[in-house]
Design a protein around this motif. Structure first.
Motif, PDB file in Angstrom:
ATOM      1  N   PRO A 146      82.715  99.461  15.685  1.00  0.00           N
ATOM      2  CA  PRO A 146      83.167  97.470  15.076  1.00  0.00           C
ATOM      3  C   PRO A 146      82.645  97.903  13.912  1.00  0.00           C
ATOM      4  O   PRO A 146      83.674  96.685  12.747  1.00  0.00           O
ATOM      5  N   PHE A 147      82.650  98.649  12.917  1.00  0.00           N
ATOM      6  CA  PHE A 147      82.054  98.715  11.848  1.00  0.00           C
ATOM      7  C   PHE A 147      83.274  99.094  10.962  1.00  0.00           C
ATOM      8  O   PHE A 147      84.034  98.408  10.392  1.00  0.00           O
ATOM      9  N   SER A 148      84.598  99.784  11.819  1.00  0.00           N
ATOM     10  CA  SER A 148      85.848 100.726  10.962  1.00  0.00           C
ATOM     11  C   SER A 148      86.611  98.726  10.777  1.00  0.00           C
ATOM     12  O   SER A 148      87.602  98.415  10.436  1.00  0.00           O
ATOM     13  N   PHE A 149      86.342  97.995  12.419  1.00  0.00           N
ATOM     14  CA  PHE A 149      86.976  96.383  12.839  1.00  0.00           C
ATOM     15  C   PHE A 149      86.502  95.740  11.580  1.00  0.00           C
ATOM     16  O   PHE A 149      87.190  95.299  10.902  1.00  0.00           O
ATOM     17  N   PHE A 150      84.910  95.593  10.991  1.00  0.00           N
ATOM     18  CA  PHE A 150      84.647  94.453  10.091  1.00  0.00           C
ATOM     19  C   PHE A 150      85.343  94.737   9.155  1.00  0.00           C
ATOM     20  O   PHE A 150      85.779  94.338   8.483  1.00  0.00           O
ATOM     21  N   VAL A 151      84.884  96.262   8.205  1.00  0.00           N
ATOM     22  CA  VAL A 151      85.545  96.441   6.997  1.00  0.00           C
ATOM     23  C   VAL A 151      87.054  96.376   6.876  1.00  0.00           C
ATOM     24  O   VAL A 151      87.499  95.909   5.973  1.00  0.00           O
ATOM     25  N   SER A 152      87.838  96.286   7.738  1.00  0.00           N
ATOM     26  CA  SER A 152      89.197  96.170   7.907  1.00  0.00           C
ATOM     27  C   SER A 152      89.921  94.878   7.821  1.00  0.00           C
ATOM     28  O   SER A 152      90.962  94.596   8.859  1.00  0.00           O
ATOM     29  N   LEU A 153      88.808  93.958   7.851  1.00  0.00           N
ATOM     30  CA  LEU A 153      89.546  92.877   8.315  1.00  0.00           C
ATOM     31  C   LEU A 153      90.340  92.278   7.170  1.00  0.00           C
ATOM     32  O   LEU A 153      91.574  91.193   7.710  1.00  0.00           O
ATOM     33  N   SER A 154      90.295  92.994   6.115  1.00  0.00           N
ATOM     34  CA  SER A 154      90.920  92.135   5.026  1.00  0.00           C
ATOM     35  C   SER A 154      92.341  92.038   4.711  1.00  0.00           C
ATOM     36  O   SER A 154      92.953  92.593   4.095  1.00  0.00           O
ATOM     37  N   ALA A 155      92.429  93.855   5.636  1.00  0.00           N
ATOM     38  CA  ALA A 155      94.117  94.765   5.030  1.00  0.00           C
ATOM     39  C   ALA A 155      94.777  93.917   5.610  1.00  0.00           C
ATOM     40  O   ALA A 155      95.732  93.583   5.358  1.00  0.00           O
ATOM     41  N   ARG A 189      95.291 104.555  13.498  1.00  0.00           N
ATOM     42  CA  ARG A 189      94.993 105.775  13.397  1.00  0.00           C
ATOM     43  C   ARG A 189      93.599 106.427  13.815  1.00  0.00           C
ATOM     44  O   ARG A 189      93.441 107.238  15.386  1.00  0.00           O
ATOM     45  N   ILE A 190      93.157 106.288  12.844  1.00  0.00           N
ATOM     46  CA  ILE A 190      91.959 107.201  12.478  1.00  0.00           C
ATOM     47  C   ILE A 190      91.163 106.210  13.864  1.00  0.00           C
ATOM     48  O   ILE A 190      90.113 106.560  14.649  1.00  0.00           O
ATOM     49  N   ILE A 191      90.705 104.989  13.517  1.00  0.00           N
ATOM     50  CA  ILE A 191      90.371 103.575  15.020  1.00  0.00           C
ATOM     51  C   ILE A 191      90.991 104.170  16.081  1.00  0.00           C
ATOM     52  O   ILE A 191      90.315 104.244  16.952  1.00  0.00           O
ATOM     53  N   LYS A 192      91.786 104.457  16.819  1.00  0.00           N
ATOM     54  CA  LYS A 192      92.589 104.638  18.096  1.00  0.00           C
ATOM     55  C   LYS A 192      92.126 106.263  18.073  1.00  0.00           C
ATOM     56  O   LYS A 192      90.838 106.029  19.355  1.00  0.00           O
ATOM     57  N   TYR A 193      91.762 107.168  17.342  1.00  0.00           N
ATOM     58  CA  TYR A 193      90.869 108.574  17.605  1.00  0.00           C
ATOM     59  C   TYR A 193      89.549 108.256  17.938  1.00  0.00           C
ATOM     60  O   TYR A 193      88.911 109.188  18.737  1.00  0.00           O
ATOM     61  N   MET A 194      88.690 107.297  17.128  1.00  0.00           N
ATOM     62  CA  MET A 194      87.858 106.946  16.844  1.00  0.00           C
ATOM     63  C   MET A 194      86.699 106.032  18.392  1.00  0.00           C
ATOM     64  O   MET A 194      85.789 106.481  19.528  1.00  0.00           O
ATOM     65  N   ILE A 195      88.177 105.443  19.012  1.00  0.00           N
ATOM     66  CA  ILE A 195      87.888 104.575  20.490  1.00  0.00           C
ATOM     67  C   ILE A 195      87.986 106.108  21.234  1.00  0.00           C
ATOM     68  O   ILE A 195      86.766 106.311  22.105  1.00  0.00           O
ATOM     69  N   TRP A 196      89.211 107.014  21.538  1.00  0.00           N
ATOM     70  CA  TRP A 196      88.601 108.150  22.459  1.00  0.00           C
ATOM     71  C   TRP A 196      88.166 108.412  22.093  1.00  0.00           C
ATOM     72  O   TRP A 196      87.589 108.955  23.358  1.00  0.00           O
ATOM     73  N   PHE A 197      87.554 108.863  19.963  1.00  0.00           N
ATOM     74  CA  PHE A 197      86.349 110.404  21.028  1.00  0.00           C
ATOM     75  C   PHE A 197      85.250 108.975  21.911  1.00  0.00           C
ATOM     76  O   PHE A 197      84.110 110.081  22.120  1.00  0.00           O
ATOM     77  N   SER A 198      84.693 108.173  21.472  1.00  0.00           N
ATOM     78  CA  SER A 198      83.452 107.544  21.823  1.00  0.00           C
ATOM     79  C   SER A 198      83.800 106.929  23.488  1.00  0.00           C
ATOM     80  O   SER A 198      82.465 107.640  23.866  1.00  0.00           O
ATOM     81  N   THR A 199      84.415 106.859  23.435  1.00  0.00           N
ATOM     82  CA  THR A 199      85.282 107.220  25.136  1.00  0.00           C
ATOM     83  C   THR A 199      84.472 108.724  25.660  1.00  0.00           C
ATOM     84  O   THR A 199      84.058 108.235  26.936  1.00  0.00           O
ATOM     85  N   GLY A 200      84.963 108.820  25.035  1.00  0.00           N
ATOM     86  CA  GLY A 200      84.653 110.915  25.518  1.00  0.00           C
ATOM     87  C   GLY A 200      83.203 110.741  25.655  1.00  0.00           C
ATOM     88  O   GLY A 200      82.723 111.673  26.372  1.00  0.00           O
ATOM     89  N   VAL A 201      82.800 110.622  24.531  1.00  0.00           N
ATOM     90  CA  VAL A 201      80.863 110.411  24.448  1.00  0.00           C
ATOM     91  C   VAL A 201      80.428 109.915  25.809  1.00  0.00           C
ATOM     92  O   VAL A 201      79.689 110.412  26.337  1.00  0.00           O
ATOM     93  N   LEU A 202      80.692 108.704  25.777  1.00  0.00           N
ATOM     94  CA  LEU A 202      79.868 107.744  27.327  1.00  0.00           C
ATOM     95  C   LEU A 202      80.763 108.589  28.741  1.00  0.00           C
ATOM     96  O   LEU A 202      79.494 108.684  29.683  1.00  0.00           O
ATOM     97  N   VAL A 203      81.529 109.002  28.909  1.00  0.00           N
ATOM     98  CA  VAL A 203      82.178 110.091  29.428  1.00  0.00           C
ATOM     99  C   VAL A 203      80.804 111.215  30.157  1.00  0.00           C
ATOM    100  O   VAL A 203      80.104 111.099  31.081  1.00  0.00           O
ATOM    101  N   GLY A 204      81.114 111.809  28.904  1.00  0.00           N
ATOM    102  CA  GLY A 204      79.671 113.202  29.008  1.00  0.00           C
ATOM    103  C   GLY A 204      78.726 112.715  29.078  1.00  0.00           C
ATOM    104  O   GLY A 204      77.785 113.217  29.969  1.00  0.00           O
ATOM    105  N   LEU A 205      77.966 110.995  28.611  1.00  0.00           N
ATOM    106  CA  LEU A 205      76.982 111.071  28.964  1.00  0.00           C
ATOM    107  C   LEU A 205      76.552 110.504  30.059  1.00  0.00           C
ATOM    108  O   LEU A 205      75.834 111.271  30.507  1.00  0.00           O
TER     109      LEU A 205
END
Length: 196
Positions: free
Chosen positions: A137-146, A43-59
């Protein structure tokens, strides 16, 4: 004068070592938390992706960033949503994972090209790289062993839980970032073993 200069280099090496150990301990703890709470992590990663999408649209709307750079960033976020569909199970050979790795490199190339052509203060460049390129990508990298320690929740065609446990359970070993950190921890601080 040379003695103090030598001491400054020695102290710099010690500081780098302490910072590196602090970061490694933090990453180890973060990987443990991700293994423990995979649903919340998803859920946190999903919100981070949405936030990144919003930042990209804002830029794109407010800062007139190049459409190609923003488009590749938005497509990369779409690919991240595809990775999130099977989270915490991420296959390193899946086309979605390979495409996400290629897109990370493309995003970095486009960002370096843009920031080389136009001047921005360092804090703004770092903000773009952190929020749009590195966090997800860093959050996906850290969660590879999950995905290795999650109990099976669905049964695939032809498999049942018992036969899967006996055939794959014994030969599957822990891999990923936690194994690396455990190895480093054991190399630096070996645990005591009982002598019988």
């Amino acid at each position: 004068m040379w003695f103090l200069y030598l001491l400054s280099w020695l102290s710099l090496l010690l500081q780098v070592a302490f910072v590196t150990l602090g970061i490694a301990a933090g990453l180890y703890y973060l990987a443990e938390l991700i293994e423990e709470y995979t649903v919340i992590t998803s859920r946190i990663i999903k919100y981070m992706i949405w936030f990144s999408t919003g930042v990209l649209v804002g830029l794109y709307l407010f800062e007139n960033f190049p459409a190609l750079m923003i488009g590749v960033g938005l497509f990369t976020n779409l690919v991240y949503f595809g990775l999130l569909q099977t989270f915490p199970y991420i296959l390193l050979t899946s086309p979605n994972f390979i495409l996400s790795c290629v897109l990370v490199v493309c995003n970095h190339y486009l960002a370096f090209q843009h920031f080389a052509e136009e001047y921005y203060p360092f804090a703004e460049v770092l903000a773009y790289f952190t929020l749009c390129l590195w966090v997800t990508p860093f959050s996906f990298f850290v969660s590879l062993s999950a995905g290795e320690n999650v109990l099976p929740s669905t049964i695939q065609h032809g498999d049942d839980v018992v036969s899967n446990y006996f055939t794959k359970g014994k030969r599957s070993k822990r891999s990923g970032i936690l194994v690396i950190f455990t190895f480093i921890k054991e190399a630096i601080l070996p645990s005591r073993q009982k002598i019988y």
